[in-house]
Motif scaffolding. Structure first.
Motif, short mmCIF file in Angstrom:
data_model
loop_
_atom_site.label_atom_id
_atom_site.label_comp_id
_atom_site.label_asym_id
_atom_site.label_seq_id
_atom_site.Cartn_x
_atom_site.Cartn_y
_atom_site.Cartn_z
N GLY A 180 30.98 37.05 37.91
CA GLY A 180 31.67 37.54 39.09
C GLY A 180 33.18 37.48 39.05
N LYS A 181 33.75 37.15 37.88
CA LYS A 181 35.21 37.05 37.74
C LYS A 181 35.65 37.69 36.43
CE LYS A 181 35.63 32.47 39.86
NZ LYS A 181 36.00 31.10 39.58
N TRP A 182 36.91 38.11 36.41
CA TRP A 182 37.54 38.55 35.15
C TRP A 182 38.18 37.31 34.53
CZ3 TRP A 182 36.62 43.16 33.13
CH2 TRP A 182 36.18 44.19 33.97
N LEU A 183 37.67 36.87 33.38
CA LEU A 183 38.17 35.66 32.73
C LEU A 183 38.78 35.98 31.38
CD1 LEU A 183 35.17 33.28 33.56
CD2 LEU A 183 37.37 33.41 34.73
N ASP A 184 39.88 35.27 31.06
CA ASP A 184 40.56 35.45 29.78
C ASP A 184 39.64 35.04 28.65
OD1 ASP A 184 43.16 35.90 28.27
OD2 ASP A 184 42.67 33.86 27.69
N THR A 185 39.61 35.86 27.59
CA THR A 185 38.69 35.61 26.48
C THR A 185 39.08 34.39 25.64
OG1 THR A 185 39.93 37.18 25.11
CG2 THR A 185 38.01 38.04 26.30
N ARG A 186 40.35 33.95 25.74
CA ARG A 186 40.77 32.79 24.94
C ARG A 186 40.67 31.47 25.70
NH1 ARG A 186 45.74 35.92 22.61
NH2 ARG A 186 46.29 35.64 24.78
N ASN A 187 41.12 31.47 26.97
CA ASN A 187 41.19 30.17 27.66
C ASN A 187 40.56 30.19 29.05
OD1 ASN A 187 43.09 31.59 29.05
ND2 ASN A 187 44.82 30.64 28.01
N ASN A 188 39.77 31.24 29.33
CA ASN A 188 39.00 31.30 30.58
C ASN A 188 39.82 31.28 31.86
OD1 ASN A 188 36.49 31.76 29.63
ND2 ASN A 188 35.65 29.76 30.12
N ILE A 189 41.11 31.62 31.81
CA ILE A 189 41.86 31.69 33.06
C ILE A 189 41.38 32.90 33.86
CG2 ILE A 189 43.94 30.41 32.40
CD1 ILE A 189 45.32 33.02 31.81
N ASP A 190 41.40 32.76 35.18
CA ASP A 190 40.92 33.79 36.09
C ASP A 190 42.03 34.83 36.28
OD1 ASP A 190 39.97 35.29 38.24
OD2 ASP A 190 39.23 33.54 39.34
N PHE A 191 41.68 36.10 36.08
CA PHE A 191 42.65 37.19 36.14
C PHE A 191 43.43 37.24 37.44
CE2 PHE A 191 43.68 41.58 37.36
CZ PHE A 191 44.53 41.93 36.32
N VAL A 192 42.71 37.20 38.58
CA VAL A 192 43.39 37.42 39.86
C VAL A 192 44.51 36.41 40.12
CG1 VAL A 192 43.10 37.54 42.37
CG2 VAL A 192 41.50 38.74 40.87
N PRO A 193 44.23 35.09 40.13
CA PRO A 193 45.35 34.16 40.36
C PRO A 193 46.45 34.30 39.30
CG PRO A 193 43.26 32.96 40.31
CD PRO A 193 42.97 34.40 39.99
N PHE A 194 46.05 34.56 38.06
CA PHE A 194 47.03 34.65 36.98
C PHE A 194 47.95 35.86 37.16
CE2 PHE A 194 48.45 35.84 32.68
CZ PHE A 194 49.11 34.67 32.36
N VAL A 195 47.39 37.02 37.50
CA VAL A 195 48.23 38.21 37.66
C VAL A 195 49.13 38.05 38.89
CG1 VAL A 195 46.73 39.74 39.03
CG2 VAL A 195 48.28 40.72 37.35
N LEU A 196 48.63 37.42 39.95
CA LEU A 196 49.45 37.20 41.15
C LEU A 196 50.62 36.26 40.82
CD1 LEU A 196 46.74 36.86 43.95
CD2 LEU A 196 48.01 38.91 43.22
#
Length: 109
Positions: free
Chosen positions: A80-96
């Motif tokens: 249910g989330k877009w996660l970074d393939t290297r370190n599993n960070i969540d796309f939404v909070p990261f892009v914001l």
């Protein structure tokens, strides 16, 4: 089960649309100085300082790629989330966070 191309585009478009709406709101409400350019599978944000954030859909891989001043990131849809393939960070909070750091624009989606 593998995601279909149609499912991929639907999920990615939801995120792209949410970012676009939030940026448009920031331009209206915060007088944010950012240009948003939508071209096919690519969204490009250009900030006052000349820096950019580029988000694009990689259909063959079913990934969203993000390029910021800090580097390039690849996100895949899991649980249910877009996660970074290297370190599993969540796309939404990261892009914001990236938009806030580079453009000084605080948005939420």
């Amino acid at each position: 089960m593998a995601m279909t191309d149609t499912e991929f585009h639907q999920l990615a478009d939801e995120i792209f649309s949410a970012i676009d709406s939030a940026i448009e709101t920031a331009i209206d409400e915060q007088d944010a100085d950012v240009d948003i350019d939508y071209s096919g599978n690519v969204v490009q944000l250009s900030f006052e300082d000349g820096s950019q954030i580029v988000i694009n859909k990689q259909e063959p891989l079913h990934e969203i790629w993000l390029a910021t001043k800090t580097g390039g990131y690849h996100f895949t849809y899991q649980d249910g989330k877009w996660l970074d393939t290297r370190n599993n960070i969540d796309f939404v909070p990261f892009v914001l966070e990236s938009i806030a750091k580079q453009g000084g624009i605080v948005i939420s989606i």
